[in-house]
Design a protein around this motif. Structure first.
Motif, PDB file in Angstrom:
ATOM      1  N   GLY A 108       0.816  -1.216   0.000  1.00  0.00           N
ATOM      2  CA  GLY A 108       0.000   0.000   0.000  1.00  0.00           C
ATOM      3  C   GLY A 108       0.849   1.265   0.000  1.00  0.00           C
ATOM      4  O   GLY A 108       1.813   1.399  -0.765  1.00  0.00           O
ATOM      5  N   ILE A 109       0.510   2.179   0.905  1.00  0.00           N
ATOM      6  CA  ILE A 109       1.212   3.475   0.940  1.00  0.00           C
ATOM      7  C   ILE A 109       2.652   3.305   1.439  1.00  0.00           C
ATOM      8  O   ILE A 109       3.450   4.243   1.343  1.00  0.00           O
ATOM      9  CB  ILE A 109       0.418   4.486   1.810  1.00  0.00           C
ATOM     10  N   GLY A 110       2.989   2.118   1.888  1.00  0.00           N
ATOM     11  CA  GLY A 110       4.380   1.810   2.234  1.00  0.00           C
ATOM     12  C   GLY A 110       5.311   1.912   1.037  1.00  0.00           C
ATOM     13  O   GLY A 110       6.529   1.813   1.182  1.00  0.00           O
ATOM     14  N   ILE A 111       4.769   2.142  -0.135  1.00  0.00           N
ATOM     15  CA  ILE A 111       5.607   2.318  -1.323  1.00  0.00           C
ATOM     16  C   ILE A 111       6.433   3.600  -1.231  1.00  0.00           C
ATOM     17  O   ILE A 111       7.468   3.723  -1.899  1.00  0.00           O
ATOM     18  CB  ILE A 111       4.736   2.347  -2.611  1.00  0.00           C
ATOM     19  N   THR A 112       6.006   4.579  -0.429  1.00  0.00           N
ATOM     20  CA  THR A 112       6.647   5.899  -0.500  1.00  0.00           C
ATOM     21  C   THR A 112       8.144   5.866  -0.162  1.00  0.00           C
ATOM     22  O   THR A 112       8.945   6.356  -0.961  1.00  0.00           O
ATOM     23  CB  THR A 112       5.896   6.958   0.335  1.00  0.00           C
ATOM     24  N   PRO A 113       8.579   5.295   0.966  1.00  0.00           N
ATOM     25  CA  PRO A 113      10.036   5.241   1.175  1.00  0.00           C
ATOM     26  C   PRO A 113      10.718   4.264   0.216  1.00  0.00           C
ATOM     27  O   PRO A 113      11.867   4.480  -0.189  1.00  0.00           O
ATOM     28  CB  PRO A 113      10.179   4.771   2.631  1.00  0.00           C
ATOM     29  N   MET A 114       9.996   3.207  -0.164  1.00  0.00           N
ATOM     30  CA  MET A 114      10.577   2.209  -1.076  1.00  0.00           C
ATOM     31  C   MET A 114      10.874   2.820  -2.445  1.00  0.00           C
ATOM     32  O   MET A 114      11.866   2.491  -3.085  1.00  0.00           O
ATOM     33  CB  MET A 114       9.596   1.045  -1.280  1.00  0.00           C
ATOM     34  N   LEU A 115       9.989   3.730  -2.890  1.00  0.00           N
ATOM     35  CA  LEU A 115      10.192   4.355  -4.202  1.00  0.00           C
ATOM     36  C   LEU A 115      11.488   5.168  -4.208  1.00  0.00           C
ATOM     37  O   LEU A 115      12.285   5.074  -5.147  1.00  0.00           O
ATOM     38  CB  LEU A 115       8.995   5.252  -4.540  1.00  0.00           C
ATOM     39  N   ALA A 116      11.686   5.961  -3.149  1.00  0.00           N
ATOM     40  CA  ALA A 116      12.918   6.763  -3.086  1.00  0.00           C
ATOM     41  C   ALA A 116      14.147   5.858  -3.041  1.00  0.00           C
ATOM     42  O   ALA A 116      15.178   6.154  -3.659  1.00  0.00           O
ATOM     43  CB  ALA A 116      12.876   7.671  -1.849  1.00  0.00           C
ATOM     44  N   MET A 117      14.041   4.759  -2.328  1.00  0.00           N
ATOM     45  CA  MET A 117      15.169   3.823  -2.242  1.00  0.00           C
ATOM     46  C   MET A 117      15.424   3.158  -3.598  1.00  0.00           C
ATOM     47  O   MET A 117      16.576   3.053  -4.046  1.00  0.00           O
ATOM     48  CB  MET A 117      14.873   2.748  -1.189  1.00  0.00           C
TER      49      MET A 117
END
Ligand code: FES
Length: 322
Positions: free
Chosen positions: A119-128
């Motif tokens: 879900g919204i946990g994508i946000t830090p993963m995207l930057a990484m």
């Protein structure tokens, strides 16, 4: 772990964009035209909403573009109201205050990476993933969500190069095979952010298959399985606030943060449960009694920082960098 940046910055909501069902992205531009502080993937800011509520959101834009930050907010119908305020009462042109950025979820240097987002946990993963992709390193992203319509940043993910992306919308593909992904990860370090049940599965499998040091995570809220601290034996101690020169007594039934705030009302805090990191404070002398859910065992052993909303002191006196 970075020591906290408690500096406040006024920002203007330069754009508010609906990215997916229930997800809006805010572009927060520096109000004075100066660059905002540098940040690394995994960092977040405290967003102070017009109501005074403080919420933490991962930065998910481009770290080289410091004229603005981007954060994304999922509407949480059962939440405490912060996400609803962002969705319903914060529009383009609004002036907000942010604090930070801080990073409790830093990206380490490894040979390869397995990112698992829910879900919204994508946000830090995207930057990484962006950083690792740009560096030409080996990476894989598994991104689960309720349906494609609810999953933010699909176009941005499609532009990333060099990695292996697996989208797992639950309505058509069920749940991700997390155990299988970890078993075949070939020693990649696992970074994960998402709902609690997913975190549990990732944690259990990563630790069992690869080892504790391969597991890196960020949680949205308090750990529901955390054992409540036994406060029966709490005793009074003194706290010296180094920058004010004041020494105060924290009674056995008082919280350290409440005593500190009686002298320094602007001390930042949010969750008051030891998971958000807003109240992280440097320790100059004494040994803290850590009761937070953020610091690693190594960080605790260093005793150079603590969460004063839940922490106390093992020594008769504690000196804080406040
Ligand atoms: S206020 Fe959230 S960790 Fe202390």
């Amino acid at each position: 772990m970075n020591l906290p940046q408690t500096q406040e910055h006024k920002v203007t909501v330069a754009a508010k964009t609906t990215l997916a069902a229930g997800v809006v992205e805010l572009e927060l531009a520096s109000e004075d035209g100066n660059d905002l502080p540098q940040w690394e993937p995994g960092a977040h800011v405290d967003l102070i909403l017009p109501s005074g509520a403080v919420r933490q959101y991962s930065l998910c834009g481009d770290p080289s573009q410091l004229s603005s930050y981007k954060v994304s907010v999922l509407l949480d119908e059962k939440g405490r109201g912060g996400s609803r305020e962002v969705h319903e009462a914060v529009d383009a042109g609004a002036i907000l205050t942010i604090k930070g950025p801080r990073n409790h979820f830093p990206l380490g240097d490894h040979q390869s990476y397995l990112f698992i987002a829910g879900g919204i946990g994508i946000t830090p993963m995207l930057a990484m993933a962006r950083k690792v992709s740009a560096a030409g390193l080996k990476w894989r992203l598994i991104y689960g969500g309720r349906s494609l319509e609810t999953m933010a940043y699909l176009p941005e993910i499609a532009e990333l190069v060099g990695g292996d992306v697996e989208l797992v919308p639950a309505d058509t593909k069920g749940i991700p095979d997390i155990k299988g992904a970890i078993e075949t990860s070939d020693g990649a370090h696992v970074y994960t952010c998402g709902p609690e049940p997913m975190l549990r599965v990732v944690e259990e499998n990563t630790k069992a298959i690869l080892g504790d040091e391969f597991f890196h995570f960020e949680r949205f809220g308090a750990d529901p399985n955390a054992v409540a601290a036994d406060t029966d034996g709490d005793t009074a101690f003194e706290v010296e606030l180094a920058t004010t020169g004041k020494t105060l007594t924290v009674a056995a039934n008082q919280k350290l943060i409440d005593v500190v705030r009686s002298v320094v009302p602007g001390v930042p805090f949010s969750c008051e449960q030891g998971y958000c990191g807003s109240c992280e404070t440097g320790v100059l002398a004494g040994i803290p009694l850590h009761r937070d859910q953020l610091l690693t065992e190594e960080e605790r052993a260093c005793n150079d920082t603590m969460m004063i909303c839940v922490g106390r002191s093992k020594t008769p006196k504690l000196t804080l960098d406040i």
